[in-house]
Scaffold this active site. Sequence first.
Site, mmCIF file in Angstrom:
data_model
loop_
_atom_site.group_PDB
_atom_site.id
_atom_site.type_symbol
_atom_site.label_atom_id
_atom_site.label_comp_id
_atom_site.label_asym_id
_atom_site.label_seq_id
_atom_site.Cartn_x
_atom_site.Cartn_y
_atom_site.Cartn_z
ATOM 1 N N ALA A 110 0.825 -1.212 0.000
ATOM 2 C CA ALA A 110 0.000 0.000 0.000
ATOM 3 C C ALA A 110 0.858 1.262 0.000
ATOM 4 O O ALA A 110 0.547 2.243 -0.688
ATOM 5 C CB ALA A 110 -0.934 -0.002 1.208
ATOM 6 N N LYS A 114 -8.100 -4.284 -5.814
ATOM 7 C CA LYS A 114 -7.201 -4.518 -4.684
ATOM 8 C C LYS A 114 -7.908 -4.238 -3.359
ATOM 9 O O LYS A 114 -8.598 -3.232 -3.205
ATOM 10 C CB LYS A 114 -5.943 -3.661 -4.806
ATOM 11 N N TYR A 173 4.005 1.465 -1.080
ATOM 12 C CA TYR A 173 4.677 1.536 -2.383
ATOM 13 C C TYR A 173 3.703 2.028 -3.462
ATOM 14 O O TYR A 173 4.051 2.896 -4.270
ATOM 15 C CB TYR A 173 5.230 0.168 -2.760
ATOM 16 N N ASP A 174 2.479 1.481 -3.462
ATOM 17 C CA ASP A 174 1.469 1.912 -4.441
ATOM 18 C C ASP A 174 1.189 3.405 -4.321
ATOM 19 O O ASP A 174 0.973 4.097 -5.328
ATOM 20 C CB ASP A 174 0.172 1.128 -4.256
ATOM 21 N N LYS A 197 -6.959 -12.825 -6.704
ATOM 22 C CA LYS A 197 -5.632 -12.267 -6.987
ATOM 23 C C LYS A 197 -4.671 -12.822 -5.938
ATOM 24 O O LYS A 197 -4.624 -12.358 -4.806
ATOM 25 C CB LYS A 197 -5.664 -10.746 -6.937
#
Length: 688
Positions: A36, A316, A38-39, A117
């Site tokens: 999260a 996500k 990094y995103d 996922k």
Amino acid sequence: MTPSDEIPARIADLREQVAHHFRLYHEHDAPELPDADYDALVRELRRLEAEHPEFDEPETPSRWIGGSASATFAPVTHAVPMMSLDNAMDPSELRTWYDRLVRGLGGAEPTMIAELKFDGLAMSLRYEHGELVQAATRGDGRVGEDVTANIRTIDDIPHRLEGDDAPAVLEVRGEVYMPTAVFEELNDGYVAAGERPLVNPRNAAAGSLRQKDPAMTAKRRLSFWAYQLGAVDGGPEFGSHAETLAYIASVGFPLNDQLRTFDDIDEVIDYCAYRQDHRHDLGYEIDGVVIKVDDLALRDELGFTSRAPRWAIAYKFPPEERTTLLREIQVSVGRTGRATPFAVLEPVFVGGSTVSMATLHNQDQVAVKDVRPGDTVIVRKAGDVIPEVVGPVPSMRPKGARPWKFPTTCPACGNPFVRPEGEADTRCVAPDCPAQRDQKVAYWASRGAMDIEGLGEQMVEKLTAAGLVADPADLYSLTVEQLVELDRVGATSAGNLVDEIGKSKRQPLPRLLTALGIRHLGPAASQALTAEFHTLDAIMAKSVDEMASVDGVGRVIATTVRTWFDQPANQAFIERLREAGLGFGDEEQARRAAEARASTPQTMAGRTVVVSGSVPGYNREEAEQAITSRGGKSPGSVSKKTFALVVGPGAGASKLSKAEANGTPIVPAERFEEFLSDPDAVVAEIAG
């Protein structure tokens, strides 16, 4: 710095950060930041690049797909690039993607397939004339790493395709992952050995595949799900993704059983919400749902952007890991005297709630993780699990941060801490420690024990400080008049609390056993003892050997239970509970159970059978009674002693995973009656 310099400097800084953390994640399997965080860096970089195209760079890390191939492994160029997916972070973004999809198809609303996922490592498997010839990681999407030798150690992946008409070339793509049970077992071993634990199942799987020695990979017991085709030369023609999946399964690959087909975006959104709520029911980690257009011709019509297909998107889930500042480390003392270090954090929203404290487990964990006051740390909160500090972000550690030292004395009573030889826990052994007293009363009232609403830690502290309560038995003599004398306790709340305490007298015996706070005796073992002996008096009369013979109990628990009941102070405590009118079990149920065993064929004698999910014609208690009345045992958990697991709708994933790992026969619930009559025949048929 002038305002005109701020934007390019910020973009340059973000590019450096994204590139740094990208390489740690994709190339070294050693991430410092949760996904999260990094995103969030990537989204901020893309936003600034879109707003300021004058600073665009073709090789900006915001467009990178995967890591470059490691020099340890030979490079593999993918015949069909392994592209990334665009993300939707909430239902509105998912709906926006769908509306854009429909517009691109001239108003047509396509059938969609939803897949989990998986939080693992994408893998390409190339077969030539039915033989596995090459396995490669995604790498940067164009060039990956040859990990064929390591992939051959994974039992889920066939070395040769099933059937006699294999295509000249067939590339199957999927996800290599580490089951959560394997991950937890490995980490338990690392911690016991004083080694740094694995960060998470995803990186554990990736690191396992990048071992130079395939024997090391084999020890990690990885698994695989297939989910699509890559390059194909020869073989059947397909019109839909569903057809390709059926073909993949037919040639020997495992498909995940959570695939769903939808014609309506609202149903997709509902499914994503359901899977988010139940993500921890599975025996593996997921971090979202992938939605794909089913019709392959429509996929061709929609095409690709520079980095991702337009016909697919990844929804996500909200993050369960975030970074925040660790302000200080403190120690709490529990009901058994166990001293637990915990982190006081800068509040952070993670796992659906704001977290300001997180456990650090024990003294060894703090040392192994090397977290220090002032560190930026990764905090994890999964579902209802207590938040924990995963570890520090080393690159963000302030200069001069010193290792934390465990205190030598109890913060509640000042007596010395003791750490018995061979144990991981440090304890306060003072019998008059106020922290232990308060925690014993709070544990008694907790949801998993006697479930007394309104009796939280703050109320317990008021009661003990006023001298009204010294142990849980004192709760049952409290009056409204006594309670209203306490600070901020009105007549209504006092009356409600007295009523709740009174209701707890009717709690079933397993809850009472759990509430006693006997070391090692939790809800599952309490249920097992009750199912076998029915009353507290009967349990108190049993020897260590008799209790240890109960499946789900064992000698360690039996010994601590016997020792606890042998203490005069505890015997006096039990008698005070009896005088207060608490239920000690069902004598009539014990009598009926004995009569039923005498008149019912003992087809289950000596067998342990676990029931999970619904059984036609029975509720859970009735199904377990049907087993025990025939001489068997029916605990709440699967072990190596389990003869069979009966499975119906709603069965627990952890029980299924454990049964499969132990080789325990799995009996469909619709065959339960037949199984009761002749268990050996049913198990033999299933095994055959």
